[in-house]
Scaffold this active site. Structure first.
Site: not given
Ligand SMILES: *Cc1c(COP(=O)(O)O)cnc(C)c1O
Length: 370
Positions: A134, A303, A255, A37
């Site tokens: 679930r 990024m 950053y 999956k």
């Protein structure tokens, strides 16, 4: 054409096969659904299926369309839909392509009955809710499900459940007890075990096991490494140094300036950032390897880039190879270690590999590893 930007994900089909065989060796009496999956946990559905094509007892995934594509590509093993059907069209595909289908609630069972001509045998996995809360039938709804199933003579049923804590301290005992309570004197086939249960709870192996993460060479456990389990990394994320900076004590990196040098340092800038799938939450100190040596990231992941400490690797300059995780030419960094540093699990790192990262097949892995 593959980009010249140096980042690559290297996938080793031989490692996936090795890991599948390891799962089978832990549960030798059981058949195994190779769980592919989520694009085979980011490794590429087709790459995983190809790697296991001649050996897997079956393949398990989510989307009916992907199951049909496997059939159309000639996959003859059973294929299990882990969340069952979502529509009438799915039901028709299940029957036409002989897909094995999880059924987890009465609504889904009714959808099947309404839309299926059960004239050829259909295999259903009846999912029981044993504590995960679930999906799955409860003792209250299971009776009704049996009633409906009585009317479908061409159906063969396997009972399944899914463990919430097979990797943890509480283990499987509570859910296993609950499973036995709900299933009563059921003598038919059973499927319970994910990777963690395959490796630690042999009493759960039953007829079919469902290895996922272990196929890709990561550990399902916080307290035992993939290497200790004998697993091989199937994905290596690698890149290169594209910039070098010399810092004075007091200089900051990246950053937010979250890292401050406390002494003169040499750092390398790696062509890999969160837009490649590297976790932005990985803090300064996350393991990384450069030219065969382990070192640490410094500052915030941006990024397209991240920074690492090259102070003890003076020979590493621009172009030096970097392993972000996996087993690369630049060194060995377990994905589990990067995940732990970033407060997540290797499952998420693998699944988050970004489409912009070129993937190459490591066909030599089998030879090198033997
Ligand atoms: C994803 C999944 C698995 C595989 O779990 P791992 O922890 O990756 O081994 C097994 N069973 C079900 C129902 C799943 O959804």
């Amino acid at each position: 054409m593959k980009s010249s930007r140096p980042i690559r994900a290297r996938i080793a089909p031989a490692a996936i096969l090795h890991n599948y065989r390891l799962a089978k060796s832990h549960a030798p009496e059981a058949k195994a659904w190779a769980v592919v999956k989520a694009n085979a946990y980011g490794h590429g559905q087709w790459r995983a299926v190809e790697a296991l094509r001649s050996e897997a007892d079956g393949f398990a995934l989510l989307e009916c369309e992907n199951a049909v594509a496997l059939r159309e590509a000639g996959v003859t093993q059973p294929i299990l839909l882990l969340e069952g059907v979502f529509s009438a069209r799915d039901v028709r595909a299940v029957i036409e392509h002989r897909l094995t289908c999880v059924v987890h609630c009465l609504e889904q069972l009714k959808l099947l009955v309404r839309n299926g001509q059960f004239v050829t045998p259909v295999s259903l996995y009846l999912k029981l809710n044993t504590g995960m809360n679930r999906l799955g039938f409860t003792p209250e709804t299971l009776g009704k499900a049996w009633e409906i199933l009585q009317q479908l003579p061409q159906v063969d049923v396997t009972l399944m459940t899914h463990f919430a804590e097979a990797d943890g301290e509480r283990g499987v005992t509570g859910q296993l007890d609950r499973f036995r309570q709900i299933s009563g004197d059921w003598g038919g086939p059973v499927s319970l075990a994910n990777s963690a249960a395959i490796l630690r709870h042999p009493q759960t192996h039953a007829e079919w096991v469902r290895p996922g993460i272990m196929l890709y060479g990561a550990s399902p456990f916080a307290d035992q490494s993939a290497a200790e389990l004998g697993l091989q990394a199937a994905m290596t994320l690698e890149s290169a140094i594209i910039g070098v900076q010399s810092l004075q004590a007091g200089d900051r990196v990246g950053y937010g300036g979250t890292f401050t040098a406390d002494k003169p340092m040499r750092i390398g800038i790696v062509a890999c950032g969160y837009a490649d799938g590297y976790p932005r939450h990985a803090p300064s100190g996350t393991p990384i390897a450069v030219m065969g040596q382990r070192t640490k990231t410094v500052g915030r992941v941006s990024m397209d880039m991240l920074a690492c400490d090259l102070s003890d690797i003076p020979e590493a300059g621009i172009g030096a190879p970097v392993t972000l995780w996996g087993e690369g030419i630049a060194g060995h960094v377990p994905a589990d270690d990067v995940a732990t540093a970033a407060g997540t699990i290797a499952y998420e790192l693998f699944c988050a590999l970004a489409p912009r990262v070129p993937v190459i097949l490591d066909e030599t892995a089998a030879v090198n590893r033997k």
